[in-house]
Design an enzyme around this catalytic site. Sequence first.
Site, PDB file in Angstrom:
ATOM      1  N   CYS A  97       0.818  -1.227   0.000  1.00 29.56           N
ATOM      2  CA  CYS A  97       0.000   0.000   0.000  1.00 29.56           C
ATOM      3  C   CYS A  97       0.840   1.260   0.000  1.00 29.56           C
ATOM      4  CB  CYS A  97      -0.940   0.017   1.185  1.00 29.56           C
ATOM      5  SG  CYS A  97      -2.143  -1.279   1.073  1.00 29.56           S
ATOM      6  N   HIS A 392     -10.117   1.710  -1.233  1.00 28.64           N
ATOM      7  CA  HIS A 392      -8.662   1.575  -1.118  1.00 28.64           C
ATOM      8  C   HIS A 392      -8.114   0.588  -2.141  1.00 28.64           C
ATOM      9  CE1 HIS A 392      -4.723   1.018   0.459  1.00 28.64           C
ATOM     10  NE2 HIS A 392      -4.974  -0.027   1.220  1.00 28.64           N
ATOM     11  N   CYS A 422       0.202   3.094   5.997  1.00 28.70           N
ATOM     12  CA  CYS A 422       0.729   1.794   6.433  1.00 28.70           C
ATOM     13  C   CYS A 422       0.700   0.828   5.251  1.00 28.70           C
ATOM     14  CB  CYS A 422      -0.124   1.249   7.569  1.00 28.70           C
ATOM     15  SG  CYS A 422      -1.854   1.076   7.100  1.00 28.70           S
TER      16      CYS A 422
HETATM   17  C1  LIG Z   1      -2.623  -3.434   1.763  1.00 32.93           C
HETATM   18  C2  LIG Z   1      -1.646  -2.701   2.584  1.00 32.93           C
HETATM   19  O1  LIG Z   1      -0.449  -2.777   2.245  1.00 32.93           O
HETATM   20  C3  LIG Z   1      -2.020  -1.912   3.789  1.00 32.93           C
HETATM   21  C4  LIG Z   1      -3.462  -1.690   4.073  1.00 32.93           C
HETATM   22  O2  LIG Z   1      -4.062  -0.726   3.675  1.00 32.93           O
HETATM   23  S1  LIG Z   1      -4.232  -2.838   5.003  1.00 32.93           S
HETATM   24  C5  LIG Z   1      -5.935  -2.658   4.692  1.00 32.93           C
HETATM   25  C6  LIG Z   1      -6.377  -3.513   3.578  1.00 32.93           C
HETATM   26  N1  LIG Z   1      -7.794  -3.709   3.695  1.00 32.93           N
HETATM   27  C7  LIG Z   1      -8.308  -4.868   4.149  1.00 32.93           C
HETATM   28  O3  LIG Z   1      -7.606  -5.804   4.477  1.00 32.93           O
HETATM   29  C8  LIG Z   1      -9.792  -4.956   4.221  1.00 32.93           C
HETATM   30  C9  LIG Z   1     -10.292  -5.654   3.007  1.00 32.93           C
HETATM   31  N2  LIG Z   1     -11.748  -5.702   3.030  1.00 32.93           N
HETATM   32  C10 LIG Z   1     -12.435  -6.858   3.017  1.00 32.93           C
HETATM   33  O4  LIG Z   1     -11.860  -7.935   3.048  1.00 32.93           O
HETATM   34  C11 LIG Z   1     -13.930  -6.780   2.916  1.00 32.93           C
HETATM   35  O5  LIG Z   1     -14.296  -5.546   2.326  1.00 32.93           O
HETATM   36  C12 LIG Z   1     -14.626  -6.900   4.301  1.00 32.93           C
HETATM   37  C13 LIG Z   1     -14.346  -8.296   4.865  1.00 32.93           C
HETATM   38  C14 LIG Z   1     -14.149  -5.829   5.263  1.00 32.93           C
HETATM   39  C15 LIG Z   1     -16.144  -6.724   4.120  1.00 32.93           C
HETATM   40  O6  LIG Z   1     -16.571  -7.580   3.130  1.00 32.93           O
HETATM   41  P1  LIG Z   1     -18.130  -7.849   2.905  1.00 32.93           P
HETATM   42  O7  LIG Z   1     -18.714  -8.468   4.124  1.00 32.93           O
HETATM   43  O8  LIG Z   1     -18.254  -8.552   1.607  1.00 32.93           O
HETATM   44  O9  LIG Z   1     -18.661  -6.342   2.774  1.00 32.93           O
HETATM   45  P2  LIG Z   1     -20.064  -5.811   2.319  1.00 32.93           P
HETATM   46  O10 LIG Z   1     -20.972  -6.921   1.866  1.00 32.93           O
HETATM   47  O11 LIG Z   1     -19.852  -4.681   1.385  1.00 32.93           O
HETATM   48  O12 LIG Z   1     -20.642  -5.195   3.667  1.00 32.93           O
HETATM   49  C16 LIG Z   1     -21.201  -6.006   4.689  1.00 32.93           C
HETATM   50  C17 LIG Z   1     -22.439  -5.294   5.222  1.00 32.93           C
HETATM   51  O13 LIG Z   1     -22.000  -4.071   5.804  1.00 32.93           O
HETATM   52  C18 LIG Z   1     -22.769  -3.002   5.253  1.00 32.93           C
HETATM   53  N3  LIG Z   1     -21.895  -1.822   5.218  1.00 32.93           N
HETATM   54  C19 LIG Z   1     -20.609  -1.784   4.804  1.00 32.93           C
HETATM   55  N4  LIG Z   1     -20.147  -0.538   4.908  1.00 32.93           N
HETATM   56  C20 LIG Z   1     -21.158   0.214   5.400  1.00 32.93           C
HETATM   57  C21 LIG Z   1     -21.274   1.579   5.695  1.00 32.93           C
HETATM   58  N5  LIG Z   1     -20.261   2.433   5.523  1.00 32.93           N
HETATM   59  N6  LIG Z   1     -22.444   2.037   6.195  1.00 32.93           N
HETATM   60  C22 LIG Z   1     -23.476   1.184   6.386  1.00 32.93           C
HETATM   61  N7  LIG Z   1     -23.423  -0.134   6.108  1.00 32.93           N
HETATM   62  C23 LIG Z   1     -22.269  -0.606   5.605  1.00 32.93           C
HETATM   63  C24 LIG Z   1     -23.138  -3.485   3.871  1.00 32.93           C
HETATM   64  O14 LIG Z   1     -24.280  -2.800   3.368  1.00 32.93           O
HETATM   65  C25 LIG Z   1     -23.430  -4.926   4.119  1.00 32.93           C
HETATM   66  O15 LIG Z   1     -24.715  -5.024   4.687  1.00 32.93           O
HETATM   67  P3  LIG Z   1     -25.689  -6.256   4.288  1.00 32.93           P
HETATM   68  O16 LIG Z   1     -24.965  -7.499   4.766  1.00 32.93           O
HETATM   69  O17 LIG Z   1     -26.937  -5.957   5.025  1.00 32.93           O
HETATM   70  O18 LIG Z   1     -25.804  -6.212   2.800  1.00 32.93           O
END
Ligand SMILES: CC(=O)CC(=O)SCCNC(=O)CCNC(=O)[C@H](O)C(C)(C)COP(=O)(O)OP(=O)(O)OC[C@H]1O[C@@H](n2cnc3c(N)ncnc32)[C@H](O)[C@@H]1OP(=O)(O)O
Length: 436
Positions: A97, A392, A422
């Site tokens: 990232c 992201h 990070c």
């Molecule tokens: C990479 C690097 O080097 C450094 C870094 O940055 S580390 C960070 C990297 N990021 C990560 O590791 C996170 C990756 N993210 C994921 O794996 C997935 O997005 C997650 C596991 C977090 C979620 O996946 P998911 O469950 O499929 O998400 P999604 O279906 O969109 O949302 C689940 C529920 O939350 C709700 N929701 C999500 N965001 C919301 C919000 N902002 N407001 C209201 N509701 C929300 C959705 O509507 C959904 O509701 P329903 O089940 O009723 O439909």
Amino acid sequence: MNTPSPAPGPRDALVVGANRIPFAKAGGCYAQASNSDMLTATLDGLVARHGLAGERLGEVAAGAVLKHSRDFNLTREAVLGSALDPRTPAYDLQQACATGLETVVQVANKIRLGQIDAGIAAGVDTASDAPIALGDGLRRALLDAQHAKTPMARLKALAAIRPGDLAPETPQNAEPRTGLSMGEHMARTAAEWGISREAQDALAAASHQKLAAAYDSGFFDDLVTPFLGLSRDQFLRPDSTPERLAELKVVFGKDGFAGQPGTLTAGNSTPLSDGAAAVLLSSPEWAAEHRLTPLARFVDAEVAAVDYVNGPDGLLTAPVFAVPRMLERQGLSLQDFDFYEIHEAFASTVEVTLAAWEDAEFCRTRLGLDAPLGPIDRSRLNVKGSSLAAGHPFAATGGRIVGTLAKLLHEKGSGRGLISICAAGGQGIVAILEAV
Ligand SMILES: CC(=O)CC(=O)SCCNC(=O)CCNC(=O)[C@H](O)C(C)(C)COP(=O)(O)OP(=O)(O)OC[C@H]1O[C@@H](n2cnc3c(N)ncnc32)[C@H](O)[C@@H]1OP(=O)(O)O
């Protein structure tokens, strides 16, 4: 006796422009777009906005975290597909990232040293089109067959394939040395620092409100080019309130820690995303020749890494270590900034980073400081929203942040901003921009 050549620079490296496409949900609007499509569109948006068609730049540096093997020369191919002069050199760079900001550092430093006058730094990622590889057994058998000298030897190589070899290998969002996902690592760190669910949800809700307000006010009009029917980030949900976010179930650290429930949800974690971002940098002379108004000056950067495998520090805490080193070099304190852009990998990443800088014991024992760095003015933090609302696409986040901060400094007309990102593998990159 040879006379030494005159040393070039250091001279200023300026952020002259930035562009990104709106970020999309994985499997969403850009599901059919490749890294190459998104990077080329982003470069072309930047070229069109700043009148650079046919321009031969010093270089374009870009990268992607998730990349197909066919994209071995991704950036050069994107340049060839863009409106830039095809004689513009390009290369790929990857630091998880940190990629997007690291490309900015590379291009800025070459400008400062007088090696190039102008360049583009960029990043792109697609979680929708992630590379799925062949398993080792199948890949080795196919390579053996390809190298076989006779039809018999080829058949023998192919006969070695077993049914179990046919399973594909999909990229894992997990650290190879621990097997834990970044979310699981962060859940653990958040629990160690006692970061509450309420604080995380409040930060996430604020990110959505601020990003939505920035779009409404036209802040992104000259930073974002619509792409494939999307004109705002697809994940942006202005209806995200702390109350709504509080209803979401825990997705990382589900079993909790020391009897306390887990706190990381889909709402306070970044979504898997697709997108690209690019930054145009140049010397002051090049900007003047091209009648382009500089937005900000690149001041300094620092990269740190933590031993998250054996040591006490969390996977995503390296920026905590990088910032004091850079502040010392610049003779600045943590409070000397008008804007703080701390990448919201997770809401808890931001909260842990700020808590660590305020913690006297941590600053003394882990950072070697006599006094804590202290608190920041939170009204200066991620003022136009950040990754929780924008999404992201890993390597694109650095360019999004640099573009946002450069414009903020240009609008303010004075001051400086701190960037903290990070990265996987226990790394972190930080930088300072200043108004010009
Ligand atoms: C990479 C690097 O080097 C450094 C870094 O940055 S580390 C960070 C990297 N990021 C990560 O590791 C996170 C990756 N993210 C994921 O794996 C997935 O997005 C997650 C596991 C977090 C979620 O996946 P998911 O469950 O499929 O998400 P999604 O279906 O969109 O949302 C689940 C529920 O939350 C709700 N929701 C999500 N965001 C919301 C919000 N902002 N407001 C209201 N509701 C929300 C959705 O509507 C959904 O509701 P329903 O089940 O009723 O439909």
